[in-house]
Write a protein that holds these residues in place. Structure first.
Motif, short mmCIF file in Angstrom:
data_model
loop_
_atom_site.label_atom_id
_atom_site.label_comp_id
_atom_site.label_asym_id
_atom_site.label_seq_id
_atom_site.Cartn_x
_atom_site.Cartn_y
_atom_site.Cartn_z
N PHE A 164 0.81 -1.21 0.00
CA PHE A 164 0.00 0.00 0.00
C PHE A 164 0.86 1.28 0.00
O PHE A 164 0.34 2.36 -0.22
CB PHE A 164 -0.94 0.02 1.22
N GLN A 165 2.15 1.12 0.27
CA GLN A 165 3.03 2.28 0.36
C GLN A 165 3.85 2.52 -0.92
O GLN A 165 4.60 3.49 -0.98
CB GLN A 165 3.98 2.11 1.56
N ILE A 166 3.69 1.63 -1.90
CA ILE A 166 4.54 1.72 -3.09
C ILE A 166 4.29 3.00 -3.88
O ILE A 166 5.23 3.68 -4.32
CB ILE A 166 4.34 0.48 -3.99
N VAL A 167 3.03 3.35 -4.08
CA VAL A 167 2.70 4.55 -4.86
C VAL A 167 3.26 5.79 -4.18
O VAL A 167 3.83 6.67 -4.83
CB VAL A 167 1.18 4.66 -5.04
N ARG A 168 3.10 5.85 -2.86
CA ARG A 168 3.62 6.99 -2.11
C ARG A 168 5.14 7.05 -2.18
O ARG A 168 5.73 8.13 -2.33
CB ARG A 168 3.16 6.87 -0.66
N LEU A 169 5.79 5.90 -2.08
CA LEU A 169 7.23 5.82 -2.20
C LEU A 169 7.70 6.37 -3.54
O LEU A 169 8.63 7.18 -3.62
CB LEU A 169 7.69 4.37 -2.02
N ARG A 170 7.08 5.90 -4.61
CA ARG A 170 7.46 6.32 -5.96
C ARG A 170 7.28 7.83 -6.14
O ARG A 170 8.12 8.50 -6.75
CB ARG A 170 6.63 5.55 -6.98
#
Length: 300
Positions: free
Chosen positions: A268-274
């Protein structure tokens, strides 16, 4: 002068003592669950499990059920576990033999006192329901067995022993074995519908084992190659509050110095990380991979 020799039984007892009662309790539950799925969903409608469990089901069926499934499970599995003792270790072999024994006894009990002759008590004669739920339930049992240090089917031991000499991976060996099993089953019973539904069972069980062993929400590991590590790490640390690892790197063609940031997140954190990384360094390279297990403390 007397020479002291270590008894193999002493090593076995030490291995059993090191496992603890919780391990054997969970292996007992796992064996019962596996038998529940196989005997009450698959066997009544002549569907087949994978590996040696499926082979045992086919052999029992070909014998006209005169030889019980439980006997084939013990005869086929235990010698393989003992044969692989040197490579797999005493603790694994003990857990595996115990789990298979529980599975065999539980299957004998369910077949004798609960299982009907021609229909599942829960899904009737619906082959798709029997295939799906039989695979899922037996997969839960198999996954629990692996999670607590054993195995409930000797096919993987067989794969470890022979796959490399055949130029195959363990996974490929198991898949080929199951494909051959289902072809033989189709020829033996004169129908391809049951083996095809058994493939559904195999896939449902395989995915369930993955969920039980690795978890429903696999962690993701991000490797970020950037020229602005300080700014990115500062923002990632403030946003996620987890540890970060830095590794120096150098471009092969450009010869330029880079930094690799290793950072663990959930899906769930991948988009925010990118978004964070590319806002600071739009040329940063990000690679995301799945992580099955994490050990140790997450130091900041």
């Amino acid at each position: 002068m007397k020479l002291q020799t270590r008894s193999p039984f002493g090593a076995i007892f030490r291995a059993i003592a090191s496992l603890g009662p919780l391990t054997f309790a969970m292996l007992t539950i796992a064996g019962i669950i596996n038998a529940f799925g196989v005997v009450l969903f698959l066997s009544p409608v002549n569907l087949y499990d994978s590996g040696l469990s499926g082979t045992s089901m086919l052999l029992s069926q070909l014998s006209g059920d005169r030889i019980p499934l439980a006997l084939f499970l013990l005869v086929l599995n235990i010698p393989l576990f003992l044969y692989g003792l040197r490579r797999q270790g005493i603790a694994f072999t003990t857990c595996a033999i115990y789990a298979v024994t529980v599975y065999s006894l539980a299957s004998l009990f369910f077949a004798r006192f609960i299982g009907p002759d021609a229909a599942s008590p829960f899904a009737g004669t619906d082959l798709l329901l029997c295939a799906l739920f039989g695979g899922i339930i037996s997969g839960i049992g198999s996954g629990m067995t692996i999670r607590f240090g054993g195995a409930i089917d000797g096919i993987e031991v067989l794969a470890v022993i022979f796959a490399r000499s055949l130029g195959l991976t363990v996974g490929s060996f198991v898949m080929i074995y199951n494909a051959i099993l289902y072809v033989i089953a189709g020829i033996a019973v004169g129908s391809w519908a049951l083996p095809l539904y058994s493939i559904v069972t195999y896939m449902a069980g395989l995915k369930t084992i993955d969920f039980i062993v690795e978890g429903l929400d696999k962690t993701k590991a991000a490797m970020i190659i950037t020229t602005q590590p300080d700014a990115i790490c500062k923002e990632l640390s403030a946003s996620f509050g987890t540890g970060i690892t830095l590794m120096p790197a150098k471009g092969y063609y450009s010869g330029e110095e880079r930094t690799v940031i290793y950072f663990v997140v959930n899906r769930f954190q991948i988009v925010r990380l990118r978004s964070i990384v590319h806002t600071i360094d739009e040329k940063a390279f990000i690679s995301i991979t799945e992580v099955s297990d994490l050990f140790g403390q997450n130091a900041k």
